[in-house]
Write a protein that holds these residues in place. Structure first.
Motif, PDB file in Angstrom:
ATOM      1  N   ARG A  38      24.696 -14.816   1.477  1.00 32.38           N
ATOM      2  CA  ARG A  38      25.253 -16.016   2.109  1.00 32.38           C
ATOM      3  C   ARG A  38      25.049 -17.220   1.195  1.00 32.38           C
ATOM      4  O   ARG A  38      24.003 -17.376   0.572  1.00 32.38           O
ATOM      5  CB  ARG A  38      24.585 -16.281   3.459  1.00 32.38           C
ATOM      6  N   ARG A  39      26.078 -18.082   1.169  1.00 36.99           N
ATOM      7  CA  ARG A  39      25.993 -19.327   0.414  1.00 36.99           C
ATOM      8  C   ARG A  39      26.563 -20.456   1.259  1.00 36.99           C
ATOM      9  O   ARG A  39      27.512 -20.254   2.015  1.00 36.99           O
ATOM     10  CB  ARG A  39      26.762 -19.220  -0.906  1.00 36.99           C
ATOM     11  N   LEU A  40      25.984 -21.648   1.101  1.00 34.34           N
ATOM     12  CA  LEU A  40      26.430 -22.818   1.847  1.00 34.34           C
ATOM     13  C   LEU A  40      27.320 -23.674   0.950  1.00 34.34           C
ATOM     14  O   LEU A  40      26.913 -24.079  -0.137  1.00 34.34           O
ATOM     15  CB  LEU A  40      25.231 -23.628   2.331  1.00 34.34           C
ATOM     16  N   ARG A  41      28.539 -23.926   1.413  1.00 37.36           N
ATOM     17  CA  ARG A  41      29.478 -24.768   0.676  1.00 37.36           C
ATOM     18  C   ARG A  41      29.686 -26.081   1.416  1.00 37.36           C
ATOM     19  O   ARG A  41      29.691 -26.117   2.642  1.00 37.36           O
ATOM     20  CB  ARG A  41      30.849 -24.086   0.537  1.00 37.36           C
ATOM     21  N   SER A  42      29.880 -27.132   0.649  1.00 34.14           N
ATOM     22  CA  SER A  42      30.222 -28.434   1.214  1.00 34.14           C
ATOM     23  C   SER A  42      31.441 -28.967   0.483  1.00 34.14           C
ATOM     24  O   SER A  42      31.433 -29.079  -0.748  1.00 34.14           O
ATOM     25  CB  SER A  42      29.047 -29.410   1.068  1.00 34.14           C
ATOM     26  N   GLU A  43      32.489 -29.258   1.232  1.00 42.12           N
ATOM     27  CA  GLU A  43      33.724 -29.772   0.641  1.00 42.12           C
ATOM     28  C   GLU A  43      34.045 -31.129   1.245  1.00 42.12           C
ATOM     29  O   GLU A  43      34.023 -31.290   2.470  1.00 42.12           O
ATOM     30  CB  GLU A  43      34.881 -28.801   0.885  1.00 42.12           C
ATOM     31  N   ARG A  44      34.362 -32.079   0.386  1.00 40.56           N
ATOM     32  CA  ARG A  44      34.719 -33.429   0.833  1.00 40.56           C
ATOM     33  C   ARG A  44      36.184 -33.692   0.513  1.00 40.56           C
ATOM     34  O   ARG A  44      36.714 -33.213  -0.494  1.00 40.56           O
ATOM     35  CB  ARG A  44      33.825 -34.473   0.166  1.00 40.56           C
ATOM     36  N   SER A  45      36.807 -34.458   1.396  1.00 41.34           N
ATOM     37  CA  SER A  45      38.220 -34.760   1.244  1.00 41.34           C
ATOM     38  C   SER A  45      38.477 -36.196   1.698  1.00 41.34           C
ATOM     39  O   SER A  45      37.708 -36.760   2.486  1.00 41.34           O
ATOM     40  CB  SER A  45      39.064 -33.785   2.076  1.00 41.34           C
ATOM     41  N   ILE A  46      39.560 -36.768   1.195  1.00 36.90           N
ATOM     42  CA  ILE A  46      39.934 -38.112   1.640  1.00 36.90           C
ATOM     43  C   ILE A  46      40.772 -38.056   2.909  1.00 36.90           C
ATOM     44  O   ILE A  46      41.133 -39.092   3.465  1.00 36.90           O
ATOM     45  CB  ILE A  46      40.718 -38.844   0.538  1.00 36.90           C
TER      46      ILE A  46
END
Length: 445
Positions: free
Chosen positions: A278-286
């Protein structure tokens, strides 16, 4: 019991895809992924998997990639409460999504800590089997399996183990109150909230012993929603979903906080068989079109150790809400406090996890834990409304990704295109005026 092969079936809703693991005695495993045509709302299969002989410890699936995109009907989703058991003293909900060449199984239960078992198979007729006598015994290992066992290509589990309550105690730091162990909760019958038409169900409960009477007028609940097609939830946070996913809402309603600035923290554990992590991803967007003021999406994905394809996921937006009819101003801060390796005994509090994974839970399985906290530093929203709702999507394959809607694209195009058009038009007018002035000039003799 041959369960939980380290393969994967991922199908991305509108853009269906299927992945399988190709193995040999010498080359190990290689993830094969094939994209196929797009059919809105349905799962599409573009590769088929078949069993092959393999040595112990390797995967027994090869992928016959046949470029044969074909139109398929939307999956047939069914819900069954306590299959094979007439009593209602325990809760086990089986959600089955059957496609033309495969099926997905979600097994929700409150026997012990609330948990969900997710299993993908390569058989449209695969079925859940439960030995209830063994499941309800002190040694439930082997009590749950999928028939036929060889059809299983991927399996995982998510367990909701504990709820912590804490507050800021300056200057000493955080003050934690006695922990709510969810395996010691008493749960209402899920059958009373089961809706076969809307494909929803709610598991509601409270501590078996509540010395502080915090739950005297409140409850903790998990609301499950299954989907037959891709789409988007109408209520905030308006998560985008596929036909290969289900939504879970964690609800805390009417529970009296034990401090003036209480915040809550939910402990979530995941179980993966050997070969997956398992891996934790964080994605940011406008883009905050669907969830105003929220620009971060978090995903807890399962990936092969030697590959980059995604086997399964949990996905949520970095917000919770303090109202039954959430609006932007009802937002509650939501944070993920790091993914860590956990002791194998953590998910043992759930009977269905022991029942399915058996002895491998303490040997070859990988257990990870994540803490999700809710509330700002002062905890005002929950103290005022005493309501907390957090939505998370669970599914197979790659998590869905938000894109700009046609409306936003049109507005952006107009906003950017109008100044450019005005500049071009102004330039043309200036050039035309200069040319006219030159042609009307009369020389002096």
């Amino acid at each position: 019991m041959a369960v939980g092969r380290e393969g994967a079936v991922g199908r991305e809703g509108a853009v269906g895809w299927e992945a399988a693991l190709s193995c040999s005695q010498t080359s190990g495993c290689e993830m094969l992924t094939e994209r196929v045509e797009q059919y809105p709302g349905c799962r599409v299969t573009g590769a088929e998997a078949a069993p092959m002989s393999h040595p112990p410890g390797t995967l027994g699936w090869s992928c016959r990639a046949q470029s044969r995109p074909r139109r398929c009907p939307c999956p047939q989703v069914s819900m069954q409460y306590n299959p094979g058991w007439n009593g209602s003293s325990v809760n086990l909900l089986h959600v089955r999504a059957a496609g033309p060449g495969d099926s997905l199984h979600y097994v929700w239960s409150s026997i012990g800590a609330p948990a969900v078992l997710l299993v993908a198979t390569q058989s449209p007729s695969s079925a859940l089997r439960v030995n209830w006598t063994q499941l309800l015994s002190a040694s439930p290992a082997g009590a749950i399996w999928i028939d036929p066992p060889d059809s299983v290509v991927y399996s995982t589990a998510v367990v909701f183990t504990k709820l912590f309550e804490f507050s800021e105690a300056k200057p000493s730091g955080e003050l934690f109150y006695p922990t709510y162990d969810l395996s010691e909760f008493s749960w209402d019958s899920l059958n009373h909230t089961l809706n076969h038409t809307a494909l929803t169900a709610e598991l509601r409960g409270g501590p078996a012993t509540d010395p502080g009477s915090s739950f005297s007028n409140g409850s903790l609940a998990f609301r499950v929603t299954a989907y037959e097609a891709g789409g988007r939830e109408g209520r905030l946070p308006s998560l985008l979903h596929t036909a290969d996913s289900s939504q879970l809402e964690f609800l805390l309603a009417g529970v009296a906080p034990r401090g003036n600035s209480s915040r809550f923290l939910l402990e979530v554990a995941t179980v993966e068989e050997a070969g997956a992590v398992r891996r934790l991803r964080s994605e940011r967007s406008i883009d905050d079109e669907y969830t105003p003021t929220i620009f971060e999406v978090l995903s807890l994905v399962a990936e092969p150790q030697n590959g980059s394809s995604t086997l399964g996921f949990l996905q949520w937006k970095a917000t919770a809400y303090g109202s039954r009819s959430p609006r932007r101003e009802d937002g509650i801060q939501c944070r993920a406090q790091g993914l860590q390796a956990a002791n194998w005994s953590l998910p043992v509090s759930s009977s269905i996890v022991q029942a399915y994974f058996g002895d491998s839970l303490g040997s070859t399985c990988t257990v990870s834990a994540l803490n999700v906290s809710f509330g700002g530093e002062e905890g005002e929203v929950y103290r005022e409304k005493r309501y907390l709702s957090w939505s998370v999507l669970l599914g197979f394959g790659e998590p869905p990704r938000d894109t700009f809607s046609p409306l936003v694209i049109s507005i952006t195009a107009v906003a950017l295109g109008t100044p450019v058009a005005m500049l071009l038009l102004g330039g043309c007018l200036v050039l035309l005026a200069q040319r006219r002035r030159y042609t009307e000039y009369e020389p002096i003799n």
